[in-house]
Design an enzyme around this catalytic site. Structure first.
Site, PDB file in Angstrom:
ATOM      1  N   GLN A  49      -4.801  -0.940   9.996  1.00  0.00           N
ATOM      2  CA  GLN A  49      -4.482  -2.771   9.074  1.00  0.00           C
ATOM      3  C   GLN A  49      -4.949  -3.390  10.264  1.00  0.00           C
ATOM      4  OE1 GLN A  49      -3.328  -3.135   6.365  1.00  0.00           O
ATOM      5  NE2 GLN A  49      -3.725  -5.086   6.341  1.00  0.00           N
ATOM      6  N   LYS A  54       0.611  -0.862  -0.069  1.00  0.00           N
ATOM      7  CA  LYS A  54       0.004   0.202  -0.154  1.00  0.00           C
ATOM      8  C   LYS A  54       0.555   0.829  -0.163  1.00  0.00           C
ATOM      9  CE  LYS A  54      -3.629  -2.153   1.820  1.00  0.00           C
ATOM     10  NZ  LYS A  54      -4.547  -2.732   3.422  1.00  0.00           N
ATOM     11  N   ASP A  57     -11.518   3.161   4.347  1.00  0.00           N
ATOM     12  CA  ASP A  57     -11.505   1.737   3.750  1.00  0.00           C
ATOM     13  C   ASP A  57     -13.084   0.933   4.009  1.00  0.00           C
ATOM     14  OD1 ASP A  57      -9.675  -0.536   3.655  1.00  0.00           O
ATOM     15  OD2 ASP A  57      -8.844  -0.683   5.799  1.00  0.00           O
TER      16      ASP A  57
END
Ligand code: NAD
Length: 282
Positions: A96, A52, A119
């Site tokens: 994460q 990422k 997200d």
């Protein structure tokens, strides 16, 4: 049978994001920013975060990674997220997953400013998605929808079987499909006869984490098969949740692993962060 080339499509999405970033920089002096919070030393999480960060660099984003030990307290994580919520250079915040067991994941996700929730995991955005309102949508299902669009796959009235019902994959996938008027069946570990559901479906979308769960005899001739699973097997290679060799002889479209949904997830993260940065213009 046609392979849905996620890697090629993701590269194209990234090129477009990079162009827009350049323009934003030149014309408005805006550099989109992404903050990643990484806790513990899970090798897979580290690998994803590295990918990422690299992608951010490629498209010209500003990005920071907060790398914290797994002994970190929930309060300290919340404090870092609050700092990122208030940081005007940050347009997107990504925590994460999975988090260590002493941390309440739901609580952590709720602390993220919904306007920076690239997200799409915050309950605010999930609720808006379910009701069909504009929102940040989870990157993996969003990437799958982008693939359908690219390959002109019409979803209206199609029987779609989603295998796996997690908050980050199966549930948002089902909402997106329902919003396009597909007929959606969501299955999971307690589903009694998985095959009876997959066999009926025009489209099967699998995100479970079990190598080769979906076999050729579970798929209708000519069906479309989307494999979200990422599993590292004993020889070190990556495989999905679908028995690719056997199923690919039977279906009309299929996504490979690697090179299918995975790259699209990262591309959608970039697209969501850019979308968030553009809100600075309003
Ligand atoms: P999860 O463990 O949170 O959820 C798994 C889901 O699968 C659950 O709903 C569970 O009930 C269901 N399930 C488990 N075993 C099953 C079985 N035998 N039959 C039917 N359903 C079963 O996992 P997750 O975070 O949703 O991830 C699922 C998979 O997708 C993993 O392989 C993960 O690595 C992968 N993934 C890939 C991407 C990507 O970018 N391609 C992104 C996220 C997750």
């Amino acid at each position: 049978m046609q392979i849905i080339d996620g890697k090629r499509l993701a590269n194209r999405v990234q090129e477009n994001v990079a162009k827009e970033v350049e323009e934003l920089k030149q014309v408005k002096n805006i550099v989109p920013g992404l903050a990643v919070i990484l806790i513990g030393d899970d090798p897979a999480s580290h690998a994803y975060v590295k990918m990422k960060a690299k992608a951010c660099e490629r498209v010209g984003f500003y990005s920071i990674t907060h790398n914290m030990p797994d002994t970190i307290s929930q309060e300290e994580i919340i404090a870092t997220i609050s700092m990122m919520n208030d940081n005007p250079r940050i347009d997107g915040i990504l925590v994460q997953l999975p988090l260590p067991s002493h941390v309440d994941t739901d609580k952590i996700l709720e602390v993220i400013d919904p306007n920076k929730d690239v997200d799409g995991f915050h309950a605010y955005n999930v609720g808006r998605l379910v009701t069909g309102l504009e929102s940040f949508v989870a990157c993996t299902p969003l990437g799958v929808m982008r693939m359908f669009e690219e390959y002109n796959i019409d979803l209206k009235g199609k029987d779609v079987c989603v295998v796996g019902a997690s908050n980050i994959v199966g549930k948002p996938m089902a909402s997106l499909l329902l919003n396009t008027n597909a007929t959606v069946t969501v299955t999971h570990i307690y589903t009694k006869d998985l095959k009876s559901h997959t066999l009926r479906a025009d489209i099967v979308i699998v995100g479970v984490g079990v190598p080769a769960l979906i076999k050729a005899d579970m798929i209708k001739e000519g069906a479309i098969v989307i494999d979200i699973g990422i599993n590292r097997i004993s020889d070190g290679s990556l495989v999905g949740d679908v028995d690719f060799e056997a199923v690919s002889n039977k279906c009309s479209y299929i996504t490979p692993v690697p090179g299918g949904v995975g790259p699209m997830t990262i591309a959608m993260l970039l697209a969501n962060t850019l979308k968030s940065a553009k809100k600075r213009l309003i």
